[in-house]
Design an enzyme around this catalytic site. Sequence first.
Site, mmCIF file in Angstrom:
data_model
loop_
_atom_site.group_PDB
_atom_site.id
_atom_site.type_symbol
_atom_site.label_atom_id
_atom_site.label_comp_id
_atom_site.label_asym_id
_atom_site.label_seq_id
_atom_site.Cartn_x
_atom_site.Cartn_y
_atom_site.Cartn_z
ATOM 1 N N LYS A 35 0.846 -1.206 0.000
ATOM 2 C CA LYS A 35 0.000 0.000 0.000
ATOM 3 C C LYS A 35 0.877 1.251 0.000
ATOM 4 C CE LYS A 35 -0.276 0.044 5.034
ATOM 5 N NZ LYS A 35 -1.085 -0.339 6.209
ATOM 6 N N TYR A 250 17.367 29.259 8.453
ATOM 7 C CA TYR A 250 16.149 29.949 8.910
ATOM 8 C C TYR A 250 16.022 29.886 10.426
ATOM 9 C CZ TYR A 250 14.319 30.154 4.148
ATOM 10 O OH TYR A 250 14.135 30.408 2.819
HETATM 11 C C1 LIG Z 1 -0.376 -1.447 6.797
HETATM 12 C C2 LIG Z 1 -0.987 -2.688 7.299
HETATM 13 C C3 LIG Z 1 -0.196 -3.795 7.627
HETATM 14 C C4 LIG Z 1 1.319 -3.761 7.619
HETATM 15 O O1 LIG Z 1 1.769 -3.164 8.806
HETATM 16 P P1 LIG Z 1 3.337 -3.036 9.141
HETATM 17 O O2 LIG Z 1 3.375 -2.437 10.492
HETATM 18 O O3 LIG Z 1 3.900 -2.103 8.108
HETATM 19 O O4 LIG Z 1 3.908 -4.380 9.040
HETATM 20 C C5 LIG Z 1 -0.843 -4.961 7.996
HETATM 21 N N1 LIG Z 1 -2.194 -5.022 8.066
HETATM 22 C C6 LIG Z 1 -2.981 -3.969 7.773
HETATM 23 C C7 LIG Z 1 -4.455 -4.097 7.867
HETATM 24 C C8 LIG Z 1 -2.408 -2.761 7.384
HETATM 25 O O5 LIG Z 1 -3.199 -1.727 7.103
#
Ligand SMILES: *Cc1c(COP(=O)(O)O)cnc(C)c1O
Length: 357
Positions: A35, A250
């Site tokens: 994702k 800055y």
């Molecule tokens: C993003 C996600 C994961 C992966 O989580 P990590 O902490 O990156 O391993 C697993 N399950 C769901 C439902 C997620 O949204």
Amino acid sequence: MSRPIYATFDGAALRHNYLLARRRAPGAKLWAVIKANAYGHGQMRAAAALADVADGFALLEVSNAIALREAGYQHPILLLEGFFSSSEVPLLEQYRLTPVIYCREQLEMLAVAVRPMPIYLKLNTGMNRLGLVPSDMPWVWKRLGDLLLDDVTLMTHFADADGPRGVAAQMDHFRAMAGGWAGRISLANSAALLRYPGTHGDWARPGIMLYGGSPFADQSALDLGLQPVMSLESRIIGIQELEAGQSIGYGASFTTTRPTRVGIVACGYADGYPRHAPTGTPIAVNGVLTRTLGRVSMDMLACDLTAVPEGKLGAKVTLWGKGEGGDVPADDVATAAGTISYELFCALAPRVPVKEI
Ligand SMILES: *Cc1c(COP(=O)(O)O)cnc(C)c1O
């Protein structure tokens, strides 16, 4: 010459981390969570690197899932937030996508499907974001039967698998909601996969560990055997020889207390580097670990070259990862900036070119 910033993507490291996850959860299949553009690494790049090892891909948008199918990937694809309107249901069928169902309304929308499809049912066991609650379950079990949905996996998501609360209370809730469920289950994110073998279930869902980030504040990626997949690299594009008592950048947030050689690096928050990284955030120049100085600007930041004799104009800089400028764990940069490596990776800006190595 173009602006010297670029990121690298190491597909072999991604595969290494996936195979490490598999060794740690030998009884489970693994969704490679890609994702958010594979946590900023590039969805298609990550899919290509994992194609011959991954059991399946998990992501959010139907459009991105379709892009995978159109590129020829036949793997199972899990949509982690399911779908958002019944108009998407025909696409799930056409492209063989497995939706996560987390509320009654979504399950009801599946009534328009031509044939039963595999689904994941997400149970809320304490995260309190998405998921069915105990009072939904009698209705849900009945509707599964009405809709002839028999390819069902029960899932939940842990809120603190990386922290002191662990998974025990959520596992108790899960078992209570699942009743005597003997079908497939999917529970573990990276942290649970690494720390709680009892959560491996049938399909685990590792994300950050695939990209070489540690899910834990108290254990480094190196200790876990993970390899960095992304590095962010640039060069020194300016040098300042400052006397004691001069300030940098800055807000004049850093003032020298001794003569200081300062390197100006072509990297700023518009490249995805965290603006909140304070003076002292680790950065490597020409193989030497040093520190940032002063505030990060949009296109530049400053670093201390006092102890980097080879830190000349054009010297190689690594902002994070394992690069030509040196070795800087992304987790250390994230910690200094008050965030997590997930956010660093996801924030990599589109203007930064990516080289596959
Ligand atoms: C993003 C996600 C994961 C992966 O989580 P990590 O902490 O990156 O391993 C697993 N399950 C769901 C439902 C997620 O949204």
